[in-house]
Design a protein around this motif. Structure first.
Motif, PDB file in Angstrom:
ATOM      1  N   SER A 183      59.762  52.070  16.139  1.00 53.06           N
ATOM      2  CA  SER A 183      58.745  51.457  15.947  1.00 53.06           C
ATOM      3  C   SER A 183      57.894  50.490  16.889  1.00 53.06           C
ATOM      4  N   LYS A 184      59.217  49.993  17.854  1.00 53.62           N
ATOM      5  CA  LYS A 184      58.989  49.385  18.995  1.00 53.62           C
ATOM      6  C   LYS A 184      57.574  49.781  19.855  1.00 53.62           C
ATOM      7  N   LYS A 185      57.419  50.810  19.920  1.00 55.53           N
ATOM      8  CA  LYS A 185      56.342  51.413  20.807  1.00 55.53           C
ATOM      9  C   LYS A 185      54.945  51.030  20.083  1.00 55.53           C
ATOM     10  N   TRP A 186      55.062  50.499  18.921  1.00 51.06           N
ATOM     11  CA  TRP A 186      53.714  50.069  18.169  1.00 51.06           C
ATOM     12  C   TRP A 186      53.352  48.775  18.186  1.00 51.06           C
ATOM     13  N   TYR A 187      54.410  47.764  18.962  1.00 47.49           N
ATOM     14  CA  TYR A 187      54.219  46.400  18.890  1.00 47.49           C
ATOM     15  C   TYR A 187      52.952  45.910  19.376  1.00 47.49           C
ATOM     16  N   GLY A 188      52.480  46.661  20.280  1.00 45.80           N
ATOM     17  CA  GLY A 188      51.496  46.227  21.401  1.00 45.80           C
ATOM     18  C   GLY A 188      49.926  46.981  20.623  1.00 45.80           C
ATOM     19  N   GLY A 189      50.127  47.617  19.622  1.00 47.60           N
ATOM     20  CA  GLY A 189      49.078  48.202  19.081  1.00 47.60           C
ATOM     21  C   GLY A 189      49.329  49.609  18.959  1.00 47.60           C
ATOM     22  N   ILE A 190      48.122  50.493  18.702  1.00 44.02           N
ATOM     23  CA  ILE A 190      48.425  51.968  18.847  1.00 44.02           C
ATOM     24  C   ILE A 190      48.764  52.347  19.998  1.00 44.02           C
ATOM     25  N   PRO A 191      50.056  53.213  20.073  1.00 36.99           N
ATOM     26  CA  PRO A 191      50.359  53.636  21.509  1.00 36.99           C
ATOM     27  C   PRO A 191      49.065  54.575  21.904  1.00 36.99           C
ATOM     28  N   ASP A 192      48.855  54.663  23.414  1.00 38.43           N
ATOM     29  CA  ASP A 192      48.103  55.561  23.983  1.00 38.43           C
ATOM     30  C   ASP A 192      48.047  56.959  23.681  1.00 38.43           C
ATOM     31  N   ILE A 193      49.654  57.475  23.517  1.00 35.32           N
ATOM     32  CA  ILE A 193      49.768  58.712  23.395  1.00 35.32           C
ATOM     33  C   ILE A 193      49.188  59.255  22.233  1.00 35.32           C
ATOM     34  N   TYR A 194      49.029  58.521  21.176  1.00 32.16           N
ATOM     35  CA  TYR A 194      48.591  58.923  20.039  1.00 32.16           C
ATOM     36  C   TYR A 194      47.068  58.741  19.777  1.00 32.16           C
ATOM     37  N   LYS A 195      46.667  57.913  20.786  1.00 32.08           N
ATOM     38  CA  LYS A 195      44.921  58.074  20.852  1.00 32.08           C
ATOM     39  C   LYS A 195      44.573  59.392  21.629  1.00 32.08           C
ATOM     40  N   LEU A 196      45.355  59.655  22.582  1.00 32.41           N
ATOM     41  CA  LEU A 196      45.084  61.000  23.418  1.00 32.41           C
ATOM     42  C   LEU A 196      45.213  62.097  22.463  1.00 32.41           C
ATOM     43  N   GLN A 197      46.087  61.974  21.411  1.00 33.99           N
ATOM     44  CA  GLN A 197      46.584  63.149  20.816  1.00 33.99           C
ATOM     45  C   GLN A 197      45.004  63.340  19.688  1.00 33.99           C
ATOM     46  N   VAL A 198      44.301  62.185  19.158  1.00 29.94           N
ATOM     47  CA  VAL A 198      43.326  62.273  18.534  1.00 29.94           C
ATOM     48  C   VAL A 198      42.144  62.592  19.099  1.00 29.94           C
ATOM     49  N   GLN A 199      42.149  62.113  20.476  1.00 26.68           N
ATOM     50  CA  GLN A 199      40.811  62.586  21.440  1.00 26.68           C
ATOM     51  C   GLN A 199      40.961  64.285  21.622  1.00 26.68           C
ATOM     52  N   SER A 200      42.059  64.735  21.789  1.00 25.17           N
ATOM     53  CA  SER A 200      42.140  66.011  21.682  1.00 25.17           C
ATOM     54  C   SER A 200      41.960  66.777  20.519  1.00 25.17           C
ATOM     55  N   GLN A 201      42.245  66.276  19.480  1.00 25.95           N
ATOM     56  CA  GLN A 201      41.959  66.853  18.141  1.00 25.95           C
ATOM     57  C   GLN A 201      40.468  66.921  17.812  1.00 25.95           C
ATOM     58  N   MET A 202      39.917  65.888  18.318  1.00 25.94           N
ATOM     59  CA  MET A 202      38.605  65.825  18.068  1.00 25.94           C
ATOM     60  C   MET A 202      37.534  66.952  19.014  1.00 25.94           C
ATOM     61  N   MET A 203      38.203  67.213  20.252  1.00 24.84           N
ATOM     62  CA  MET A 203      37.752  68.266  21.052  1.00 24.84           C
ATOM     63  C   MET A 203      37.860  69.359  20.534  1.00 24.84           C
ATOM     64  N   CYS A 204      38.973  69.793  20.065  1.00 16.46           N
ATOM     65  CA  CYS A 204      39.202  70.966  19.481  1.00 16.46           C
ATOM     66  C   CYS A 204      38.465  71.410  18.124  1.00 16.46           C
ATOM     67  N   SER A 205      38.348  70.436  17.459  1.00 16.06           N
ATOM     68  CA  SER A 205      37.563  70.594  16.175  1.00 16.06           C
ATOM     69  C   SER A 205      36.107  70.369  15.984  1.00 16.06           C
ATOM     70  N   SER A 206      35.550  70.004  17.153  1.00 15.73           N
ATOM     71  CA  SER A 206      34.395  69.565  17.641  1.00 15.73           C
ATOM     72  C   SER A 206      33.685  68.581  16.604  1.00 15.73           C
ATOM     73  N   ARG A 207      34.597  67.487  16.349  1.00 15.21           N
ATOM     74  CA  ARG A 207      34.307  66.304  15.541  1.00 15.21           C
ATOM     75  C   ARG A 207      34.163  65.020  16.385  1.00 15.21           C
ATOM     76  N   ASP A 208      33.360  64.069  15.939  1.00 16.76           N
ATOM     77  CA  ASP A 208      33.008  62.753  16.696  1.00 16.76           C
ATOM     78  C   ASP A 208      33.795  61.571  16.511  1.00 16.76           C
ATOM     79  N   PHE A 209      34.656  61.756  15.594  1.00 19.73           N
ATOM     80  CA  PHE A 209      35.344  60.727  15.365  1.00 19.73           C
ATOM     81  C   PHE A 209      36.798  61.170  14.708  1.00 19.73           C
ATOM     82  N   GLY A 210      37.554  60.104  14.547  1.00 15.61           N
ATOM     83  CA  GLY A 210      39.070  60.566  14.058  1.00 15.61           C
ATOM     84  C   GLY A 210      39.661  58.965  13.678  1.00 15.61           C
ATOM     85  N   TYR A 211      40.597  59.143  12.707  1.00 12.74           N
ATOM     86  CA  TYR A 211      41.524  57.970  12.374  1.00 12.74           C
ATOM     87  C   TYR A 211      42.934  58.130  12.438  1.00 12.74           C
ATOM     88  N   ILE A 212      43.459  57.146  13.067  1.00 14.66           N
ATOM     89  CA  ILE A 212      45.015  57.160  12.925  1.00 14.66           C
ATOM     90  C   ILE A 212      45.434  56.161  11.590  1.00 14.66           C
TER      91      ILE A 212
END
Length: 173
Positions: free
Chosen positions: A127-156
């Motif tokens: 959980s330590k990697k979450w102390y500063g907010g949502i880790p960039d790795i997960y934001k990048l993962q969601v960006q990739s998911q939106m690109m592949c699924s042709s969607r304009d938004f996502g949630y974590i």
């Protein structure tokens, strides 16, 4: 004795594991750009070329699988959005980059628009990697998911040290 549906899901998972070798998934993207703490670009190369040792199941992976449906349900209750948990291993292949794909945790409908939902869990050291907010790795993962699924938004949505939360991610690619 497994039900017919359980056998179907087992077959889908086996085919998904085979199909994952044919491209780069949203979780691979963060490793390739050096953002994934537990995998490197060379690890991804070994996996995709069939030279990596199979990942052994462990308590951290099992916790994520067990808690994911709970996080999906909690998110739906908190937001009031229509949410469908994807349990059939559907792969979304990018429309113009043939080797890029994503497997979504869930679909979310907000104001009539379809988006993605990525669920994360962590406890203790993880959980330590979450102390500063949502880790960039997960934001990048969601960006990739939106690109592949042709969607304009996502949630974590997450459950970190038993504390739930969620955040919207707007498409930025």
């Amino acid at each position: 004795m497994p039900t017919e549906h359980e056998l179907y899901i087992q077959e889908r998972k086996q085919q998904w594991l085979i199909d994952r070798q044919k491209g780069l998934g949203a979780t691979d993207v963060a490793a390739i750009v050096g953002e994934k703490a537990f995998r490197s670009p060379i690890d991804v190369w070994f996996e995709k070329t069939g030279q990596a040792k199979p990942m052994k199941d462990n308590i951290v992976l099992r916790r994520g699988r067990y808690l994911e449906p709970l996080v999906v349900e909690w998110f739906a209750e908190q937001t009031g959005f229509q949410v469908t948990h994807n349990t059939d291993y559907t792969m979304h292949w990018h429309p113009t980059i043939p080797f890029l794909y994503a497997t979504l945790d869930a679909d979310v409908v907000e104001s009539g628009q379809l988006g993605v939902l990525e669920c994360k869990t962590a406890a203790g050291e993880g959980s330590k990697k979450w102390y500063g907010g949502i880790p960039d790795i997960y934001k990048l993962q969601v960006q990739s998911q939106m690109m592949c699924s042709s969607r304009d938004f996502g949630y974590i949505a997450w459950m970190i040290d038993d504390i739930p939360g969620y955040a919207k991610i707007e498409k930025d690619m």
